[in-house]
Scaffold this active site. Structure first.
Site, PDB file in Angstrom:
ATOM      1  N   ASP A  44      16.938  10.575  -8.048  1.00 21.54           N
ATOM      2  CA  ASP A  44      18.396  10.733  -7.946  1.00 21.54           C
ATOM      3  C   ASP A  44      18.922  10.584  -6.520  1.00 21.54           C
ATOM      4  O   ASP A  44      19.998  11.091  -6.194  1.00 21.54           O
ATOM      5  CB  ASP A  44      18.827  12.095  -8.504  1.00 21.54           C
ATOM      6  CG  ASP A  44      18.673  12.171 -10.011  1.00 21.54           C
ATOM      7  OD1 ASP A  44      18.668  11.096 -10.650  1.00 21.54           O
ATOM      8  OD2 ASP A  44      18.559  13.288 -10.546  1.00 21.54           O
ATOM      9  N   HIS A  94       0.818  -1.207   0.000  1.00 18.46           N
ATOM     10  CA  HIS A  94       0.000   0.000   0.000  1.00 18.46           C
ATOM     11  C   HIS A  94       0.862   1.270   0.000  1.00 18.46           C
ATOM     12  O   HIS A  94       0.353   2.382   0.113  1.00 18.46           O
ATOM     13  CB  HIS A  94      -0.905  -0.034   1.242  1.00 18.46           C
ATOM     14  CG  HIS A  94      -2.039   0.931   1.211  1.00 18.46           C
ATOM     15  ND1 HIS A  94      -2.218   1.903   2.180  1.00 18.46           N
ATOM     16  CD2 HIS A  94      -3.074   1.080   0.349  1.00 18.46           C
ATOM     17  CE1 HIS A  94      -3.300   2.605   1.914  1.00 18.46           C
ATOM     18  NE2 HIS A  94      -3.845   2.131   0.811  1.00 18.46           N
ATOM     19  N   HIS A 111      -9.114  11.256   2.178  1.00 14.72           N
ATOM     20  CA  HIS A 111      -8.269  10.079   2.027  1.00 14.72           C
ATOM     21  C   HIS A 111      -6.910  10.250   2.701  1.00 14.72           C
ATOM     22  O   HIS A 111      -6.111   9.325   2.731  1.00 14.72           O
ATOM     23  CB  HIS A 111      -8.072   9.780   0.532  1.00 14.72           C
ATOM     24  CG  HIS A 111      -7.397   8.481   0.237  1.00 14.72           C
ATOM     25  ND1 HIS A 111      -6.075   8.392  -0.173  1.00 14.72           N
ATOM     26  CD2 HIS A 111      -7.851   7.206   0.307  1.00 14.72           C
ATOM     27  CE1 HIS A 111      -5.756   7.124  -0.366  1.00 14.72           C
ATOM     28  NE2 HIS A 111      -6.800   6.374  -0.090  1.00 14.72           N
ATOM     29  N   ASP A 146       0.934  16.882  19.804  1.00 19.62           N
ATOM     30  CA  ASP A 146       1.378  18.078  20.522  1.00 19.62           C
ATOM     31  C   ASP A 146       1.837  19.153  19.542  1.00 19.62           C
ATOM     32  O   ASP A 146       1.157  19.416  18.551  1.00 19.62           O
ATOM     33  CB  ASP A 146       2.451  17.703  21.549  1.00 19.62           C
ATOM     34  CG  ASP A 146       1.903  16.780  22.645  1.00 19.62           C
ATOM     35  OD1 ASP A 146       0.695  16.872  22.932  1.00 19.62           O
ATOM     36  OD2 ASP A 146       2.673  15.967  23.190  1.00 19.62           O
ATOM     37  N   LYS A 167       3.305   4.425  -1.097  1.00 17.42           N
ATOM     38  CA  LYS A 167       3.430   5.379  -2.193  1.00 17.42           C
ATOM     39  C   LYS A 167       4.748   6.107  -2.011  1.00 17.42           C
ATOM     40  O   LYS A 167       4.879   6.959  -1.108  1.00 17.42           O
ATOM     41  CB  LYS A 167       2.289   6.392  -2.198  1.00 17.42           C
ATOM     42  CG  LYS A 167       0.895   5.788  -2.438  1.00 17.42           C
ATOM     43  CD  LYS A 167       0.201   5.448  -1.167  1.00 17.42           C
ATOM     44  CE  LYS A 167      -1.236   5.013  -1.463  1.00 17.42           C
ATOM     45  NZ  LYS A 167      -1.819   4.260  -0.358  1.00 17.42           N
ATOM     46  N   LYS A 197      -3.832  10.564   5.377  1.00 16.19           N
ATOM     47  CA  LYS A 197      -3.436   9.836   6.581  1.00 16.19           C
ATOM     48  C   LYS A 197      -2.404  10.694   7.310  1.00 16.19           C
ATOM     49  O   LYS A 197      -1.221  10.713   6.944  1.00 16.19           O
ATOM     50  CB  LYS A 197      -2.828   8.471   6.231  1.00 16.19           C
ATOM     51  CG  LYS A 197      -3.754   7.594   5.349  1.00 16.19           C
ATOM     52  CD  LYS A 197      -3.440   7.767   3.902  1.00 16.19           C
ATOM     53  CE  LYS A 197      -4.023   6.719   2.987  1.00 16.19           C
ATOM     54  NZ  LYS A 197      -5.368   6.325   3.123  1.00 16.19           N
TER      55      LYS A 197
END
Length: 479
Positions: A230, A223, A397, A404, A225, A399
């Site tokens: 470079d 899952h 969508h 704090d 991404k 996450k």
């Protein structure tokens, strides 16, 4: 002849029930969590003709043979890079030990496979247009190697823009490596892949294992991404490659998501995560590059790559550690909210300690069963004093975790069992007051567009809806 048909059906149903009993026993011995084992065992025992096929697809989550094979591949990969003078972060890691904010996350130093590193620069990328503009721009500037990894790649407008950009750089002699998940990108046509291959792009599918049954195994999905250019600039976050991530799906538009770019030693950690996955898919190492110099100061960052082959349930433990470490506030955004008992207990304890706990969820469902289950969990959290919100403009969508005033985490991990225990995920943890303030400003804007869930919402929910929520909750450990 007619007399024998009912008898034959009885034998068939009896055989299916025997298979269901066998599968239920298998689930009790192999499923990682007690909730998941009970959910599978009960459904397989009582309604095997409904649940046997889903168990082959979604179940068998322990799958010890796969975990052993993956761990062995990881060892081989690390042995292969042992002589490359890799992990250039000894001096940078020392600076992280002096951080009081990072010190509050006491388990992370041992939980993660890579350390917290100083001297990074980071930047927020809010929503699809900003994210893909930055990613495609970095790829166009590439001189040596581009590493690309997504759970989903679609053959649509943004997918073809990425394809054209990669082909252009491959024609210039840049080495291109693309990794996509076989299940997440199941709709990706072979022509798209073949076009990239003819242009000189190395592209592989991340699959569980070979074999007839394993073709239907949707657990252990990759899952993550990740994009690295470079060895200098990396990208990580919640967006996949698809037009819906740019808001082109009317049912879910406008799509709300967050990515982050990073320059500095943490990019080496992103490359190492990619190398593990590429080695599993191709049994070879991709090129691993280190820049000539790093920024002289900047943000503390730790790349937390998690997965089912970890010796610990790294992703779940990260969320628990984040909640337990919060002293003043913890804000979490996730499209899916399927916590286990330990996670709910941690949230309750945080509220009792006086911590402001906010969780932002989508108001529009993309998966109705998950949405129904998460609604019941949300009502329970509200009763415990957690402030729960639903983002109204479109599908949320992103996450993101904010702890704090110094610590944030952005990546691919959802607050559900699949991310906790079944998928390969990656989060970029940052320790910096200025960057945390940017994240706070972003989330403040999101909360301003959200509606807070109240106890009255639960009371106003129709009994039939509550029944559906409870049924969804029963199967939530296996979602």
């Amino acid at each position: 002849m007619d007399y024998h048909i009912p008898v034959f059906l009885v034998y068939v149903l009896g055989f299916i029930h025997l298979l269901g009993v066998a599968a239920a026993i298998h689930a009790l011995f192999t499923v990682r969590t007690a909730q998941g084992a009970i959910a599978w065992a009960m459904s397989l025992f009582f309604i095997p003709y409904v649940t046997l096929v889903p168990y082959l697809i979604f179940g068998r989550s322990a799958f010890d043979a796969y975990i052993r094979a993956r761990r062995q591949a990881n060892r081989e990969m690390h042995n292969a890079i042992a002589d490359l003078n890799w992990r250039p972060w000894i001096e940078e890691a020392i600076a992280a030990k002096a951080s009081e904010a990072y010190g509050a996350l006491r388990a992370l130093r041992r939980l993660g496979r890579t350390p917290c590193l100083a001297n990074n620069r980071v930047g927020l990328l809010i929503n699809g247009e900003a994210t893909f503009t930055e990613i495609l721009g970095a790829i166009r500037d590439a001189r040596h190697v581009v590493l690309v990894q997504f759970f989903i790649i679609h053959d649509d407008l943004i997918g073809r823009r990425l394809q054209a950009c990669l082909m252009e750089k491959a024609a210039e002699g840049v080495e291109i490596y693309v990794l996509y998940d076989k299940v997440g990108s199941h709709a990706l046509p072979s022509a798209y892949i073949a076009t990239l291959q003819r242009a000189g792009v190395k592209i592989k599918a991340f699959a569980t294992r070979k074999g007839l049954i394993n073709r239907f195994q949707v657990n252990f999905r990759n899952h993550r991404k990740i994009v690295v250019v470079d060895g200098e600039k990396g990208f990580v976050g919640g967006l996949n490659v698809g037009d819906e991530y740019l808001g082109d799906d009317p049912r879910l538009s406008p799509w709300r998501d967050t990515h982050v770019w990073v320059v500095g030693p943490a990019v080496a950690s992103l490359q190492e995560s990619f190398a593990e996955d590429w080695y599993w898919a191709a049994r070879e190492l991709p090129p691993l590059l280190l820049p000539d110099h790093y920024p002289e100061d900047g943000v503390l960052c730790q790349v937390l790559a998690t997965g089912p082959a970890d010796p610990n349930e790294t992703c779940a433990l990260f969320f628990l550690e984040a909640i337990h470490s919060a002293k003043r506030r913890i804000w979490i955004t996730s499209p899916y909210f399927i916590p286990d008992e330990a996670m709910l207990a941690a949230l309750r304890l945080a509220v009792l300690r006086g911590v402001e706990v906010r969780i932002l969820l989508p108001a529009r469902p993309d998966h109705k069963i998950v949405y129904a289950a998460s609604s019941l969990y949300a009502f329970e959290a509200v009763r415990a004093g957690v402030r729960m919100f639903r983002y109204r403009p479109g599908f949320l969508h992103q996450k993101v975790v904010l702890i704090d005033d110094h610590v944030s985490a952005i990546g691919s991990a959802n607050m559900d069992n699949r991310s906790f225990r079944l998928n390969f995920e990656v989060m970029l943890i940052t320790v910096d007051a200025d960057f945390a303030a940017q994240v706070e400003h972003m989330l403040d804007a999101d909360f301003a567009l959200a509606r807070e869930i109240t106890a009255q919402d639960s009371e106003r929910t129709h009994r039939l809806q509550k029944l559906g929520m409870r049924v969804a909750r029963l199967i939530s450990p296996i979602l």
